[in-house]
Design a protein around this motif. Structure first.
Motif, PDB file in Angstrom:
ATOM      1  N   VAL A 258      85.374  57.069  29.191  1.00  0.00           N
ATOM      2  CA  VAL A 258      83.956  56.822  29.442  1.00  0.00           C
ATOM      3  C   VAL A 258      83.486  55.708  28.519  1.00  0.00           C
ATOM      4  O   VAL A 258      84.153  55.365  27.543  1.00  0.00           O
ATOM      5  CB  VAL A 258      83.092  58.081  29.197  1.00  0.00           C
ATOM      6  CG1 VAL A 258      83.504  59.210  30.120  1.00  0.00           C
ATOM      7  CG2 VAL A 258      83.197  58.522  27.727  1.00  0.00           C
ATOM      8  N   SER A 259      82.331  55.155  28.828  1.00  0.00           N
ATOM      9  CA  SER A 259      81.729  54.136  27.977  1.00  0.00           C
ATOM     10  C   SER A 259      80.390  54.638  27.458  1.00  0.00           C
ATOM     11  O   SER A 259      79.768  55.532  28.043  1.00  0.00           O
ATOM     12  CB  SER A 259      81.533  52.825  28.742  1.00  0.00           C
ATOM     13  OG  SER A 259      80.611  53.012  29.811  1.00  0.00           O
ATOM     14  N   GLY A 260      79.950  54.043  26.358  1.00  0.00           N
ATOM     15  CA  GLY A 260      78.673  54.435  25.771  1.00  0.00           C
ATOM     16  C   GLY A 260      78.285  53.490  24.661  1.00  0.00           C
ATOM     17  O   GLY A 260      79.058  52.602  24.275  1.00  0.00           O
ATOM     18  N   THR A 261      77.104  53.688  24.131  1.00  0.00           N
ATOM     19  CA  THR A 261      76.603  52.806  23.084  1.00  0.00           C
ATOM     20  C   THR A 261      77.103  53.180  21.698  1.00  0.00           C
ATOM     21  O   THR A 261      77.116  52.352  20.796  1.00  0.00           O
ATOM     22  CB  THR A 261      75.065  52.824  23.081  1.00  0.00           C
ATOM     23  OG1 THR A 261      74.609  54.187  22.985  1.00  0.00           O
ATOM     24  CG2 THR A 261      74.522  52.211  24.364  1.00  0.00           C
ATOM     25  N   ASP A 262      77.518  54.429  21.517  1.00  0.00           N
ATOM     26  CA  ASP A 262      77.998  54.861  20.209  1.00  0.00           C
ATOM     27  C   ASP A 262      78.941  56.050  20.394  1.00  0.00           C
ATOM     28  O   ASP A 262      79.048  56.604  21.497  1.00  0.00           O
ATOM     29  CB  ASP A 262      76.837  55.228  19.276  1.00  0.00           C
ATOM     30  CG  ASP A 262      75.957  56.344  19.818  1.00  0.00           C
ATOM     31  OD1 ASP A 262      76.495  57.456  20.066  1.00  0.00           O
ATOM     32  OD2 ASP A 262      74.753  56.129  20.004  1.00  0.00           O
ATOM     33  N   PRO A 263      79.650  56.465  19.323  1.00  0.00           N
ATOM     34  CA  PRO A 263      80.625  57.553  19.458  1.00  0.00           C
ATOM     35  C   PRO A 263      80.036  58.866  19.951  1.00  0.00           C
ATOM     36  O   PRO A 263      80.685  59.589  20.726  1.00  0.00           O
ATOM     37  CB  PRO A 263      81.183  57.702  18.030  1.00  0.00           C
ATOM     38  CG  PRO A 263      80.956  56.383  17.398  1.00  0.00           C
ATOM     39  CD  PRO A 263      79.684  55.866  17.977  1.00  0.00           C
ATOM     40  N   ASP A 264      78.829  59.193  19.524  1.00  0.00           N
ATOM     41  CA  ASP A 264      78.227  60.468  19.936  1.00  0.00           C
ATOM     42  C   ASP A 264      77.957  60.503  21.432  1.00  0.00           C
ATOM     43  O   ASP A 264      78.197  61.517  22.102  1.00  0.00           O
ATOM     44  CB  ASP A 264      76.928  60.711  19.157  1.00  0.00           C
ATOM     45  CG  ASP A 264      77.170  60.985  17.683  1.00  0.00           C
ATOM     46  OD1 ASP A 264      78.282  61.435  17.357  1.00  0.00           O
ATOM     47  OD2 ASP A 264      76.271  60.727  16.873  1.00  0.00           O
ATOM     48  N   VAL A 265      77.448  59.399  21.961  1.00  0.00           N
ATOM     49  CA  VAL A 265      77.171  59.323  23.400  1.00  0.00           C
ATOM     50  C   VAL A 265      78.468  59.449  24.183  1.00  0.00           C
ATOM     51  O   VAL A 265      78.566  60.203  25.161  1.00  0.00           O
ATOM     52  CB  VAL A 265      76.455  58.001  23.745  1.00  0.00           C
ATOM     53  CG1 VAL A 265      76.390  57.814  25.263  1.00  0.00           C
ATOM     54  CG2 VAL A 265      75.065  57.970  23.160  1.00  0.00           C
ATOM     55  N   CYS A 266      79.495  58.716  23.749  1.00  0.00           N
ATOM     56  CA  CYS A 266      80.794  58.773  24.433  1.00  0.00           C
ATOM     57  C   CYS A 266      81.390  60.176  24.373  1.00  0.00           C
ATOM     58  O   CYS A 266      81.923  60.675  25.374  1.00  0.00           O
ATOM     59  CB  CYS A 266      81.770  57.784  23.791  1.00  0.00           C
ATOM     60  SG  CYS A 266      81.419  56.058  24.140  1.00  0.00           S
ATOM     61  N   ARG A 267      81.304  60.808  23.215  1.00  0.00           N
ATOM     62  CA  ARG A 267      81.890  62.133  23.044  1.00  0.00           C
ATOM     63  C   ARG A 267      81.224  63.142  23.983  1.00  0.00           C
ATOM     64  O   ARG A 267      81.907  63.942  24.627  1.00  0.00           O
ATOM     65  CB  ARG A 267      81.750  62.581  21.594  1.00  0.00           C
ATOM     66  CG  ARG A 267      82.492  63.889  21.281  1.00  0.00           C
ATOM     67  CD  ARG A 267      82.245  64.367  19.864  1.00  0.00           C
ATOM     68  NE  ARG A 267      82.543  63.342  18.890  1.00  0.00           N
ATOM     69  CZ  ARG A 267      81.618  62.642  18.213  1.00  0.00           C
ATOM     70  NH1 ARG A 267      80.329  62.886  18.408  1.00  0.00           N
ATOM     71  NH2 ARG A 267      81.977  61.731  17.347  1.00  0.00           N
ATOM     72  N   GLU A 268      79.903  63.100  24.061  1.00  0.00           N
ATOM     73  CA  GLU A 268      79.183  64.039  24.922  1.00  0.00           C
ATOM     74  C   GLU A 268      79.548  63.832  26.388  1.00  0.00           C
ATOM     75  O   GLU A 268      79.770  64.795  27.136  1.00  0.00           O
ATOM     76  CB  GLU A 268      77.672  63.873  24.711  1.00  0.00           C
ATOM     77  CG  GLU A 268      77.183  64.375  23.348  1.00  0.00           C
ATOM     78  CD  GLU A 268      75.701  64.146  23.159  1.00  0.00           C
ATOM     79  OE1 GLU A 268      75.032  63.729  24.142  1.00  0.00           O
ATOM     80  OE2 GLU A 268      75.191  64.375  22.043  1.00  0.00           O
TER      81      GLU A 268
END
Length: 219
Positions: free
Chosen positions: A182-192
């Motif tokens: 997945v992609s995201g703006t930061d590690p927390d977003v990606c992890r969730e």
């Protein structure tokens, strides 16, 4: 092999004429003990800039010191409390999903770089910080064959891919099916996002704790 503590990393280095042209670092999550097969990954690196520089210099020097003067090489390393430690050097670019990830984040095709170098052309590797982060988990035949072979899983994955919500890469190896990212703006977003998908598909289980594999991906 001796076991090193610390974080594990893949460093893909681009070398032309014994000169470092570029390098890309990814983080690997813990292995699924007692196996040493990697379970998860994220890029770009979460290490501080000085530690990233140590990894890049170490990977580059390891390559040129054994005569690898031109090409794309994948160097697996551990960043320990006492500095970088070499695990292995692959005389090729990183396999599986790494080429696609690097191309998406940096606009650099490692296969094209390797081709250019083989033609004695120095590739251009831009230096900038990507605006997004990628994070993924590996799918293993021993645990996930029932998913990969399920038509509903494939249809759902294709729908998510078409919407740009996931990165799904398949391989034909005996010990690795591929990766779900997945992609995201930061590690927390990606992890969730990744954990939500793994719970939806049943990838998270008592024998494959994705939540443990990605919990260390933090700034």
């Amino acid at each position: 092999m001796e076991f090193y503590g610390g974080t594990e990393h893949d460093v893909d280095v681009v070398i032309y004429g014994n000169k470092l042209v570029g390098a890309f670092i990814s983080e690997n999550g813990p292995t699924n003990f007692p196996s040493f097969r990697e379970t998860s990954a994220t890029t770009p690196s979460l290490l501080p800039p000085d530690r990233q520089a140590q990894l890049i210099v170490a990977a580059f020097k390891c390559c040129v010191d054994i005569g690898l003067s031109d090409g794309i090489f994948n160097v697996e390393m551990k960043m320990t409390a006492s500095g970088p430690k070499l695990i292995e050097i692959n005389g090729r670019m990183g396999d599986a999903f790494l080429r696609k990830w690097v191309r998406r984040l940096y606009g650099v095709d490692l296969a094209m770089c390797a081709f250019m170098i083989s033609c004695d052309i120095k590739p251009f590797v831009p230096k900038f910080q990507p605006y997004e982060r990628l994070m993924g988990v590996m799918l293993l035949p021993s645990l996930h064959s029932h998913l990969v072979n399920d038509s509903h899983f494939r249809e759902r994955i294709k729908c998510l891919q078409d919407n740009g919500d996931v990165l799904f890469y398949m391989m034909q190896e005996d010990n690795l099916y591929g990766s779900l990212g997945v992609s995201g703006t930061d590690p927390d977003v990606c992890r969730e996002k990744l954990l939500a998908l793994c719970n939806e598909f049943g990838i998270e289980s008592d024998t494959y704790k994705v939540s443990n594999f990605v919990r260390y991906f933090r700034y």
